[in-house]
Write a protein that holds these residues in place. Structure first.
Motif, PDB file in Angstrom:
ATOM      1  N   THR A 114       9.938  15.516  32.972  1.00 24.08           N
ATOM      2  CA  THR A 114      10.634  14.261  33.246  1.00 24.08           C
ATOM      3  C   THR A 114      10.926  13.942  34.668  1.00 24.08           C
ATOM      4  OG1 THR A 114      12.784  15.106  33.013  1.00 24.08           O
ATOM      5  CG2 THR A 114      11.804  14.563  30.967  1.00 24.08           C
ATOM      6  N   GLY A 115      11.013  12.791  35.136  1.00 27.40           N
ATOM      7  CA  GLY A 115      11.323  12.179  36.359  1.00 27.40           C
ATOM      8  C   GLY A 115      10.197  11.935  37.150  1.00 27.40           C
ATOM      9  N   LEU A 122       0.942  15.304  42.938  1.00 27.67           N
ATOM     10  CA  LEU A 122       0.411  15.011  41.645  1.00 27.67           C
ATOM     11  C   LEU A 122       0.740  16.356  40.889  1.00 27.67           C
ATOM     12  CD1 LEU A 122      -1.805  13.770  39.756  1.00 27.67           C
ATOM     13  CD2 LEU A 122      -3.297  15.231  40.888  1.00 27.67           C
ATOM     14  N   LEU A 123       1.292  16.040  39.422  1.00 28.24           N
ATOM     15  CA  LEU A 123       1.636  17.391  38.824  1.00 28.24           C
ATOM     16  C   LEU A 123       0.553  17.759  37.817  1.00 28.24           C
ATOM     17  CD1 LEU A 123       4.899  17.448  36.567  1.00 28.24           C
ATOM     18  CD2 LEU A 123       2.542  17.785  35.445  1.00 28.24           C
ATOM     19  N   ILE A 143      11.001  20.743  24.766  1.00 24.71           N
ATOM     20  CA  ILE A 143      12.007  20.857  25.818  1.00 24.71           C
ATOM     21  C   ILE A 143      11.483  20.154  26.997  1.00 24.71           C
ATOM     22  CG2 ILE A 143      12.702  22.827  27.561  1.00 24.71           C
ATOM     23  CD1 ILE A 143      12.087  24.957  24.999  1.00 24.71           C
ATOM     24  N   GLU A 144      12.547  19.405  27.726  1.00 25.03           N
ATOM     25  CA  GLU A 144      12.297  18.615  28.688  1.00 25.03           C
ATOM     26  C   GLU A 144      12.846  19.295  30.062  1.00 25.03           C
ATOM     27  OE1 GLU A 144      14.495  15.090  28.369  1.00 25.03           O
ATOM     28  OE2 GLU A 144      13.259  14.034  26.911  1.00 25.03           O
ATOM     29  N   GLY A 149      11.912  14.594  42.214  1.00 21.93           N
ATOM     30  CA  GLY A 149      11.506  14.908  43.525  1.00 21.93           C
ATOM     31  C   GLY A 149      10.855  16.077  44.074  1.00 21.93           C
ATOM     32  N   ALA A 150      10.196  16.636  42.885  1.00 18.49           N
ATOM     33  CA  ALA A 150       9.338  17.925  43.311  1.00 18.49           C
ATOM     34  C   ALA A 150       8.240  17.478  44.206  1.00 18.49           C
ATOM     35  CB  ALA A 150       8.930  18.193  42.203  1.00 18.49           C
ATOM     36  N   GLU A 151       8.019  18.236  45.226  1.00 19.68           N
ATOM     37  CA  GLU A 151       7.189  18.021  46.615  1.00 19.68           C
ATOM     38  C   GLU A 151       5.972  19.104  46.229  1.00 19.68           C
ATOM     39  OE1 GLU A 151       9.200  18.755  49.866  1.00 19.68           O
ATOM     40  OE2 GLU A 151      10.261  16.897  49.940  1.00 19.68           O
TER      41      GLU A 151
END
Length: 213
Positions: A114-115, A122-123, A143-144, A149-151
């Motif tokens: 999430t987020g 890129l995830l 499970i979320e 903001g992950a870099e």
């Protein structure tokens, strides 16, 4: 702790066995199901309505907890495995585990990000689920995990996941769940070459007068 969610479903005892009997049951709109468990004298072979069972899996997933009414006898169970037909995508067979309200079970639970990531990130999801020990009446459907903001360079392992109350991680804590990477850019030259190639596509030869006739 998650609110208990027990789905009631009706079933009938199965009296015919074998591939032919299973096929006839599916044609009639039923799914052959087996309930097994250490506390049962023998596995229970039952039939459940196809539409009802598909609705359970669609709405609650493969860890669903069921109150199975077998011709007046109640049996608390949870879905452990479903056998899906590769052609029709329907469920041909299912296994249920007989459970008690106060016990814990080891289950795989889907992990959902999430987020919003940081710009230019890129995830990549390396694992879709994590293995946890959970009370049977408090198994979450998912499970979320926040990746807000992950870099680029950020990695989320199973041990980093904050679990709901009552759950204990039984998976490897080093299991990689999410990896935040930099998107790959396609070389501009390759794109230009593709565009030029499209413009140079051969046109079919015009038929001769003899061929036209």
């Amino acid at each position: 702790m998650a609110k208990p969610n027990i789905i009631k479903i009706d079933a009938r005892n199965r009296t015919e066995f074998g591939k032919g009997a299973a096929r006839r049951a599916r044609v009639a709109g039923d799914i052959p199901v087996v309930i097994y468990g250490a506390d049962l004298d023998a596995p229970k072979h039952i039939l459940v309505d196809t539409l009802d069972f598909h609705a359970v899996i669609r709405n609650h997933g493969v860890n669903a907890v069921l109150d199975v009414n077998i011709e007046g006898e109640s049996q608390l169970s949870m879905v452990k495995a479903v056998d899906q037909n590769p052609l029709t995508l329907g469920i041909d067979h299912a296994d249920l585990l007989a459970i008690h309200r106060d016990e814990k079970v080891e289950v795989e639970v889907p992990v959902v990000p999430t987020g919003e990531l940081a710009p230019g990130a890129l995830l990549m999801q390396d694992a879709e689920t994590i293995l946890v020990n959970a009370p049977v009446l408090a198994i979450p459907e998912e499970i979320e995990v926040s990746v807000e903001g992950a870099e680029v360079g950020t990695m989320v392992h199973a041990g980093d996941v904050t679990l709901p109350e009552g759950l204990v991680l039984t998976d490897d804590a080093d299991l990689l769940i999410f990896n935040i990477v930099e998107p790959e850019e396609e070389p501009a030259g390759d794109v230009d070459a593709d565009i030029e190639g499209m413009g140079e596509a051969e046109t079919p030869d015009e038929p001769t007068e003899e061929e036209a006739e």
